[in-house]
Design a protein around this motif. Structure first.
Motif, mmCIF file in Angstrom:
data_model
loop_
_atom_site.group_PDB
_atom_site.id
_atom_site.type_symbol
_atom_site.label_atom_id
_atom_site.label_comp_id
_atom_site.label_asym_id
_atom_site.label_seq_id
_atom_site.Cartn_x
_atom_site.Cartn_y
_atom_site.Cartn_z
ATOM 1 N N SER A 22 0.825 -1.210 0.000
ATOM 2 C CA SER A 22 0.000 0.000 0.000
ATOM 3 C C SER A 22 0.860 1.262 0.000
ATOM 4 O O SER A 22 0.519 2.252 -0.643
ATOM 5 C CB SER A 22 -0.921 0.031 1.221
ATOM 6 O OG SER A 22 -1.849 -1.008 1.166
ATOM 7 N N LEU A 23 1.981 1.210 0.705
ATOM 8 C CA LEU A 23 2.883 2.364 0.740
ATOM 9 C C LEU A 23 3.507 2.632 -0.632
ATOM 10 O O LEU A 23 3.742 3.786 -0.991
ATOM 11 C CB LEU A 23 3.964 2.173 1.806
ATOM 12 C CG LEU A 23 3.474 2.362 3.238
ATOM 13 C CD1 LEU A 23 4.508 1.881 4.239
ATOM 14 C CD2 LEU A 23 3.110 3.817 3.509
ATOM 15 N N THR A 24 3.764 1.569 -1.407
ATOM 16 C CA THR A 24 4.269 1.801 -2.768
ATOM 17 C C THR A 24 3.214 2.534 -3.590
ATOM 18 O O THR A 24 3.551 3.414 -4.385
ATOM 19 C CB THR A 24 4.673 0.493 -3.486
ATOM 20 O OG1 THR A 24 3.534 -0.323 -3.688
ATOM 21 C CG2 THR A 24 5.734 -0.267 -2.727
ATOM 22 N N PHE A 25 1.936 2.203 -3.395
ATOM 23 C CA PHE A 25 0.865 2.893 -4.117
ATOM 24 C C PHE A 25 0.704 4.335 -3.620
ATOM 25 O O PHE A 25 0.412 5.237 -4.400
ATOM 26 C CB PHE A 25 -0.454 2.127 -3.988
ATOM 27 C CG PHE A 25 -0.587 1.024 -4.978
ATOM 28 C CD1 PHE A 25 -1.220 1.216 -6.197
ATOM 29 C CD2 PHE A 25 -0.059 -0.223 -4.711
ATOM 30 C CE1 PHE A 25 -1.328 0.198 -7.127
ATOM 31 C CE2 PHE A 25 -0.156 -1.258 -5.624
ATOM 32 C CZ PHE A 25 -0.793 -1.044 -6.839
ATOM 33 N N PHE A 26 0.870 4.530 -2.310
ATOM 34 C CA PHE A 26 0.803 5.883 -1.765
ATOM 35 C C PHE A 26 1.852 6.772 -2.428
ATOM 36 O O PHE A 26 1.556 7.873 -2.892
ATOM 37 C CB PHE A 26 1.010 5.876 -0.242
ATOM 38 C CG PHE A 26 1.078 7.251 0.353
ATOM 39 C CD1 PHE A 26 -0.074 7.936 0.666
ATOM 40 C CD2 PHE A 26 2.310 7.868 0.570
ATOM 41 C CE1 PHE A 26 -0.017 9.230 1.203
ATOM 42 C CE2 PHE A 26 2.370 9.148 1.096
ATOM 43 C CZ PHE A 26 1.207 9.830 1.414
ATOM 44 N N PHE A 27 3.096 6.294 -2.486
ATOM 45 C CA PHE A 27 4.169 7.100 -3.053
ATOM 46 C C PHE A 27 4.145 7.125 -4.582
ATOM 47 O O PHE A 27 4.761 7.996 -5.188
ATOM 48 C CB PHE A 27 5.528 6.653 -2.513
ATOM 49 C CG PHE A 27 5.769 7.137 -1.120
ATOM 50 C CD1 PHE A 27 6.052 8.477 -0.879
ATOM 51 C CD2 PHE A 27 5.665 6.274 -0.041
ATOM 52 C CE1 PHE A 27 6.250 8.939 0.408
ATOM 53 C CE2 PHE A 27 5.869 6.734 1.252
ATOM 54 C CZ PHE A 27 6.161 8.067 1.482
#
Length: 197
Positions: A71-76
């Motif tokens: 999810s953090l990869t999608f956030f960034f």
């Protein structure tokens, strides 16, 4: 199928949508260049953090951690290049070429997204033909696919260093059109001057 849809919805709600909100809130404060560079760097870090200890993340007790990292990869991605690559091309090209170049940039981005989405499906397949999904040829596995994505993100960070920062500048100032007009006016003024006899 329901579990996959549920996971994708969670990723969208926790990563994708907040990433866009952060971009809208901060783009005129920290700038397009910084957002894009930080986005690419953080995606590189998270991809490698998922890839190198990949077998750790596949254990049942670590799946929530994998989901958070993913999810953090999608956030960034969204607080980064997914947003800025639409905004920057609309600002940095000269006015007479702006719509054409922005269209070419957008088309290149869409083509890249298609190649990335379908390419990942094929590349992430197991190298053992008996373990691939039905209808797919053997690939080189999820771990190697994530490493490849991390390398592509790192390349994106390097290429971002070539992009000018348009924050706080007028479109004419960015493209240098004011300088061209001033030079043209100066030449015209010189030409119209009468030489005393």
């Amino acid at each position: 199928c329901f579990r996959i849809a549920k996971a994708q919805t969670l990723i969208a709600l926790c990563g994708t949508v907040p990433g866009y909100w952060f971009t809208v809130a901060l783009i005129d404060i920290i700038g397009r260049f910084t957002i894009q560079l930080v986005g690419f760097i953080m995606m590189t870090i998270f991809m490698f953090a998922l890839a190198f200890p990949y077998h750790h993340w596949t254990m049942k007790e670590n799946r929530i951690g994998f989901l958070v990292m993913y999810s953090l990869t999608f956030f960034f991605a969204n607080f980064g290049p997914n947003s800025t690559t639409f905004i920057v091309p609309a600002e940095i090209f000269p006015a007479r070429l702006r719509s054409t170049c922005h269209g070419i940039s957008a088309a290149a981005g869409k083509a890249g997204a298609i190649v990335g989405a379908f390419g990942f499906l094929y590349a992430a397949q197991n190298s053992d033909p008996s373990k691939t999904d039905p209808g797919y040829p053997p690939g080189f596995g999820v771990k190697n696919s994530l490493i490849t994505l991390g390398c592509i993100n790192f390349l994106g960070a390097l290429l971002t260093l070539l992009v000018p920062e348009p924050k706080g500048k007028s479109l004419e100032e960015l493209t240098g059109e004011n300088e061209i007009e001033e030079d043209g006016a100066a030449v015209e003024h010189q030409t119209n001057r009468t030489v005393p006899v």
